[in-house]
Design an enzyme around this catalytic site. Structure first.
Site, PDB file in Angstrom:
ATOM      1  N   HIS A  93       9.437  -3.056   3.660  1.00 11.65           N
ATOM      2  CA  HIS A  93       9.124  -3.626   1.890  1.00 11.65           C
ATOM      3  C   HIS A  93      10.459  -4.315   1.501  1.00 11.65           C
ATOM      4  O   HIS A  93      10.111  -4.784   0.763  1.00 11.65           O
ATOM      5  CB  HIS A  93       8.430  -1.991   1.956  1.00 11.65           C
ATOM      6  N   LYS A 150       5.181  -9.780   9.977  1.00  7.56           N
ATOM      7  CA  LYS A 150       4.572  -8.427  10.524  1.00  7.56           C
ATOM      8  C   LYS A 150       3.069  -8.554  10.867  1.00  7.56           C
ATOM      9  O   LYS A 150       2.239  -8.977  12.258  1.00  7.56           O
ATOM     10  CB  LYS A 150       5.065  -7.173  10.695  1.00  7.56           C
ATOM     11  N   LEU A 160       6.963   2.952   1.047  1.00  9.63           N
ATOM     12  CA  LEU A 160       7.730   1.984   1.609  1.00  9.63           C
ATOM     13  C   LEU A 160       8.436   2.029   3.021  1.00  9.63           C
ATOM     14  O   LEU A 160       8.992   3.168   3.038  1.00  9.63           O
ATOM     15  CB  LEU A 160       8.788   1.755   0.511  1.00  9.63           C
ATOM     16  N   HIS A 161       8.916   1.300   3.669  1.00  9.67           N
ATOM     17  CA  HIS A 161      10.086   1.344   4.408  1.00  9.67           C
ATOM     18  C   HIS A 161      10.699   0.465   4.587  1.00  9.67           C
ATOM     19  O   HIS A 161      10.623  -1.021   2.911  1.00  9.67           O
ATOM     20  CB  HIS A 161       9.350   1.272   6.221  1.00  9.67           C
ATOM     21  N   MET A 206       0.925  -1.754  -0.175  1.00  5.71           N
ATOM     22  CA  MET A 206      -0.158   0.003   0.262  1.00  5.71           C
ATOM     23  C   MET A 206       0.866   1.115  -0.257  1.00  5.71           C
ATOM     24  O   MET A 206      -0.209   2.222   0.026  1.00  5.71           O
ATOM     25  CB  MET A 206      -0.719  -0.006   1.278  1.00  5.71           C
ATOM     26  N   GLY A 207       2.089   0.933   0.066  1.00  4.71           N
ATOM     27  CA  GLY A 207       2.953   1.986  -0.252  1.00  4.71           C
ATOM     28  C   GLY A 207       3.609   2.508   1.265  1.00  4.71           C
ATOM     29  O   GLY A 207       3.930   2.152   1.841  1.00  4.71           O
ATOM     30  N   GLY A 238       4.732 -10.178   4.699  1.00  7.26           N
ATOM     31  CA  GLY A 238       5.591  -9.691   5.755  1.00  7.26           C
ATOM     32  C   GLY A 238       5.257 -10.649   7.098  1.00  7.26           C
ATOM     33  O   GLY A 238       3.716 -10.471   7.337  1.00  7.26           O
TER      34      GLY A 238
HETATM   35  O1  PAF Z   1       0.197  -5.262   3.575  1.00 10.36           O
HETATM   36  C1  PAF Z   1      -0.169  -4.592   3.512  1.00 10.36           C
HETATM   37  O2  PAF Z   1       0.493  -3.639   2.716  1.00 10.36           O
HETATM   38  C2  PAF Z   1      -1.541  -5.169   2.578  1.00 10.36           C
HETATM   39  O3  PAF Z   1      -2.817  -5.509   2.852  1.00 10.36           O
HETATM   40  C3  PAF Z   1      -1.759  -5.268   0.794  1.00 10.36           C
HETATM   41  C4  PAF Z   1      -1.373  -7.003   1.774  1.00 10.36           C
HETATM   42  C5  PAF Z   1      -1.217  -4.733  -0.006  1.00 10.36           C
HETATM   43  C6  PAF Z   1      -2.980  -5.470   0.347  1.00 10.36           C
HETATM   44  O4  PAF Z   1      -3.726  -4.386   0.485  1.00 10.36           O
END
Ligand code: PAF
Length: 307
Positions: A54, A170, A50-51, A47-48, A168
């Site tokens: 990700h 987490k 980023l850290h 979902m952007g 992840g």
């Molecule tokens: O973990 C996330 O960032 C979200 O739940 C995902 C897997 C991208 C789905 O929107």
């Protein structure tokens, strides 16, 4: 970026810019040659904002696949009415730079109507225990949160057709739910769950950490201390209860009243009474200042740990 010429494990020295695609058809067309040639496609859904967590998924995908796709989509259906959809942090420019540096080939960044056109009426739901406990408890985020996650992840799997998808540890419950969906719906792909990436003091990396005021940022470390202490004490004393009691003390010392601190079977999320000989997930969630944070540890029967 040249989808024909990259091999798994290639080092990306001069980060070529990832190509950004907004449409489903456009993405499918971009992936068609790789698919025809049987090249391995890795997908990292995000979902952007980023850290390093990700980025560790992107690096793993880069090392193990010919083509790496990252999705960048703040999925509205997984947010409850009182959650933070509107203020969820966003910085597409920075995300594209980090994705490019990590060797991502294609970034799929659609708008909401592209994935949820007018009249969209279909959802994918894993029912039962996996989605109704911990975060899925109706008093917390509720099972609707996981219905939103599985719906968007199933759509991404259908759109991208990855060989491997990366998530992840987490979000341990999310990973367990997605694995069950993949098994139950026969998605032809492998789900890889990568270790939690932590700040130097142990705080699990999360896009929501930006909500923490400095004093709450200090208190928030108690979540990682709590699950780590639980694992140490449970293992050393051979008692899950002793571990959980020690974790509660860590949280109380930071004036944190958890939404939950629970031990469950790591695969089924069924409750456990003690150390069962199977991996046990110890999961915690708590509101710390303006942020709702989660963390977990897996106590493995042979005393190794995945955090
Ligand atoms: O973990 C996330 O960032 C979200 O739940 C995902 C897997 C991208 C789905 O929107």
């Amino acid at each position: 970026m040249n989808l024909e010429s990259r091999s798994p494990g290639d080092t990306v020295s001069t980060s070529a810019a990832a190509r950004v695609l907004r449409g489903v058809d456009e993405l499918r067309a971009a992936l068609a040659p790789a698919r025809r040639e049987g090249r391995a496609i890795g997908l990292v859904p995000t979902m952007g904002f980023l850290h390093e967590g990700h980025v560790s998924l992107l690096r793993a995908a880069r090392a193990e696949n010919d083509v790496v796709v990252m999705s960048l989509f703040v999925n509205p259906t997984q947010f409850g009415p009182n959650e933070d959809l509107d203020r969820y942090p966003r910085d597409e420019g920075r995300d594209l730079r980090l994705a490019s540096e990590a060797g991502v080939d294609l970034v799929f960044a659609p708008d909401v109507p592209e994935l949820y056109p007018d009249g969209a009426a279909t959802a994918v739901e894993v029912t039962g225990n996996l989605t109704s406990v911990l975060d899925g408890d109706p008093q917390r985020r509720g099972s609707g949160h996981f219905r939103g996650v599985t719906t968007i992840v199933a759509k991404l799997f259908n759109i991208v057709g990855p060989d491997v998808a990366y998530f992840g540890q987490k979000d341990a419950q999310q990973a367990a739910v997605i694995k069950r969906m993949v098994r139950d719906l026969d998605f032809p792909l492998e789900v890889r769950v990568m270790p939690t990436v932590r700040e130097d003091d142990g705080l699990a990396m999360s896009s929501r950490n930006v909500y923490l005021e400095p004093a709450d940022r200090v208190r928030a470390v108690a979540l990682s201390r709590a699950v780590a202490t639980c694992e140490q004490q449970a293992t050393a004393r051979g008692s899950l209860d002793a571990g959980l009691a020690a974790a509660r003390i860590e949280l109380a010392a930071a004036a944190i009243d958890p939404e939950y601190l629970e031990a469950r079977d790591a695969e089924t999320l069924e409750p456990v009474e003690g150390l069962t000989g199977r991996p046990i997930l110890v999961a915690v969630a708590a509101k710390v200042g303006g942020a709702r944070l989660i963390d977990n540890v897996v106590i493995n029967p042979h005393m190794g740990r995945a955090r």
